[in-house]
Motif scaffolding. Structure first.
Motif, PDB file in Angstrom:
ATOM      1  N   ARG A  77       1.092  -1.156   0.042  1.00  0.00           N
ATOM      2  CA  ARG A  77      -0.131   0.004  -0.011  1.00  0.00           C
ATOM      3  C   ARG A  77       0.846   1.194  -0.007  1.00  0.00           C
ATOM      4  NH1 ARG A  77      -3.076  -3.122   3.460  1.00  0.00           N
ATOM      5  NH2 ARG A  77      -2.251  -1.992   5.468  1.00  0.00           N
ATOM      6  N   GLY A  78       2.135   1.299   0.754  1.00  0.00           N
ATOM      7  CA  GLY A  78       2.809   2.236   0.742  1.00  0.00           C
ATOM      8  C   GLY A  78       3.534   2.614  -0.695  1.00  0.00           C
ATOM      9  N   LEU A  79       3.487   1.614  -1.545  1.00  0.00           N
ATOM     10  CA  LEU A  79       4.158   2.005  -2.933  1.00  0.00           C
ATOM     11  C   LEU A  79       3.421   2.678  -3.660  1.00  0.00           C
ATOM     12  CD1 LEU A  79       5.811  -1.401  -3.590  1.00  0.00           C
ATOM     13  CD2 LEU A  79       6.728   0.601  -2.626  1.00  0.00           C
ATOM     14  N   GLY A  80       2.035   2.932  -3.319  1.00  0.00           N
ATOM     15  CA  GLY A  80       0.970   3.955  -4.206  1.00  0.00           C
ATOM     16  C   GLY A  80       0.073   3.143  -5.055  1.00  0.00           C
ATOM     17  N   ASP A  81      -0.728   4.167  -5.891  1.00  0.00           N
ATOM     18  CA  ASP A  81      -1.396   3.600  -6.895  1.00  0.00           C
ATOM     19  C   ASP A  81      -0.837   2.542  -7.870  1.00  0.00           C
ATOM     20  OD1 ASP A  81      -3.476   4.708  -5.364  1.00  0.00           O
ATOM     21  OD2 ASP A  81      -3.624   6.360  -6.755  1.00  0.00           O
ATOM     22  N   VAL A  82       0.442   2.616  -8.293  1.00  0.00           N
ATOM     23  CA  VAL A  82       0.961   2.113  -9.474  1.00  0.00           C
ATOM     24  C   VAL A  82       0.750   0.591  -9.106  1.00  0.00           C
ATOM     25  CG1 VAL A  82       3.466   1.786  -8.112  1.00  0.00           C
ATOM     26  CG2 VAL A  82       3.264   1.674 -10.509  1.00  0.00           C
ATOM     27  N   VAL A  83       0.458   0.155  -7.806  1.00  0.00           N
ATOM     28  CA  VAL A  83       0.490  -1.338  -7.482  1.00  0.00           C
ATOM     29  C   VAL A  83      -1.119  -1.836  -7.347  1.00  0.00           C
ATOM     30  CG1 VAL A  83       0.847  -3.302  -5.673  1.00  0.00           C
ATOM     31  CG2 VAL A  83       2.567  -1.355  -6.128  1.00  0.00           C
TER      32      VAL A  83
END
Length: 399
Positions: free
Chosen positions: A312-318
């Motif tokens: 989740r901390g990696l953002g919307d890219v995941v």
């Protein structure tokens, strides 16, 4: 109990490689006692089964101990344990055995959540028997089974329902008991693919309501083979094609040719290894397995939650597709604008093994409109440090 992952890892020679293995759903690493049991059996003395020489008795013991171990693991009598080369082979075999009694106009129900080994054998058997196939859908937003579609699929002509106990890609754990009760009300048998489930939860076949249940020891630290569990009384009603001189007793009537005694010994050793996760625990093997699986579940849940928070901390890219309320520590994901196979190669360069593909889950990938995704599957030997290596590697890759 406090799970000692360091002590457990010391028994896996492959972990000395420095690789972080997140490919558990495809097959776990093997502890030394499992390999030792295989070698000890093969180097014998060992002959075909019999009651005269020590070599014959060693073969008999390997078979008996295998059935006893999997009776304890799966919660059925030893006479209901069938060995197979793989869960796929067992499913194909029993699709033919069961379809021999089907008639045109009968129906079978399969699930779009399932690995193809619990879909295609039933569809192909139905086609040969002139039987109608109906489908259980799943909600692609949540990963949950659509019980309304299941209820619509059932009828008094349903002869068999095939469903997974846990998705090998999404980790979803469907309400198998509810599915079983509805199948039985309709007069149908329930076939459960427990390959992924048995790696993470202690199986109780009667409590699940499964009539026939398959799993694969190599998904939970054992050698490459398959196991079917059922009530012996049910197996007595199923008539396979077989050689005239071969045994007609249950469960031997379903095991074609000479059994691989060394694989049986290794599979038994895997159950004993799991039962010894808490070295101070007393009681019978089933009781020790229950405590071990509770501890392993707690350990894997901590790792899964850490991985999910980091993703989740990696953002919307995941995009994380594993969202069911009840799920195993298995995470399916992709990355906006990125090739998941490139991500797999990047992580491998950092000694992190997280495979990309569709993992024989043909129907789920069609429903999700995916060609491939990255799967992170946790096993008992994974650690917090390995989760952090995975997350750091993905963060660097996506930067």
């Amino acid at each position: 109990m406090t799970f000692d992952v360091t002590a457990l890892r010391a028994q896996f020679p492959s972990l000395d490689s420095g690789l972080a293995f997140f490919d558990g759903p495809g097959g776990t690493q093997t502890p030394r006692p499992v390999a030792d049991a295989i070698v000890a059996t093969m180097t014998g003395p060992l002959s075909n089964r019999g009651a005269v020489s020590s070599s014959e008795l060693n073969a008999e013991r390997a078979v008996a101990e295998f059935r006893s171990a999997y009776a304890d693991l799966l919660g059925v009598p030893a006479g209901g344990i069938v060995h197979g080369r793989s869960a796929t082979q067992l499913t194909y075999d029993f699709s033919r055995h069961l379809a021999a009694t089907w008639q045109p106009g009968d129906e079978v129900v399969v699930s779009r959540l399932d690995h193809d080994s619990n879909v295609r054998p039933w569809i192909q058997a139905a086609a040969r028997a002139g039987v109608t196939v109906r489908w259980i859908d799943f909600d692609t937003a949540t990963g949950e089974i659509d019980l309304e579609s299941y209820e619509r699929a059932l009828s008094r002509r349903t002869r068999l329902v095939a469903v997974t106990a846990a998705s090998n890609v999404l980790g979803t754990v469907p309400p198998v008991r509810r599915i079983a009760d509805l199948a039985h009300e309709a007069g149908a048998l329930l076939w459960v693919d427990g390959v992924h489930y048995a790696a993470h939860r202690l199986v109780d076949v009667p409590a699940l309501g499964a009539d026939l249940f398959v799993c694969s020891p190599y998904k939970f630290l054992g050698p490459h083979c398959g196991v079917l569990a059922a009530a012996p009384e049910l197996l007595e009603t199923i008539r396979p094609d077989k050689l005239v001189p071969s045994s007609d007793a249950v469960p031997e009537r379903f095991e074609f040719g000479t059994l691989p005694y060394e694989m049986l010994a290794g599979a038994t050793a895997a159950v004993d290894f799991l039962a010894a996760v808490d070295p101070g625990a007393g009681g019978g093997r089933r009781e020790r397995l229950a405590r071990a699986f509770a501890s392993l579940h707690e350990h894997e849940t901590v790792l899964r939650e850490r991985a999910e928070a980091g993703l989740r901390g990696l953002g919307d890219v995941v995009t994380l597709y594993s969202r069911a309320s009840d799920r195993t520590p298995t995470l399916l994901m992709d990355f906006a604008g990125r090739d998941v196979r490139e991500a797999q190669r990047y992580l491998a360069g950092r000694d992190v093994l997280a495979p990309a593909g569709s993992f024989y889950a043909y129907e789920p990938f069609v429903a999700l409109k995916l060609d491939a995704a990255l799967r992170v599957g946790l096993a008992p030997y994974n650690t917090v440090e390995e989760i952090d290596r995975l997350l750091t590697g993905l963060a660097d890759y996506l930067r």
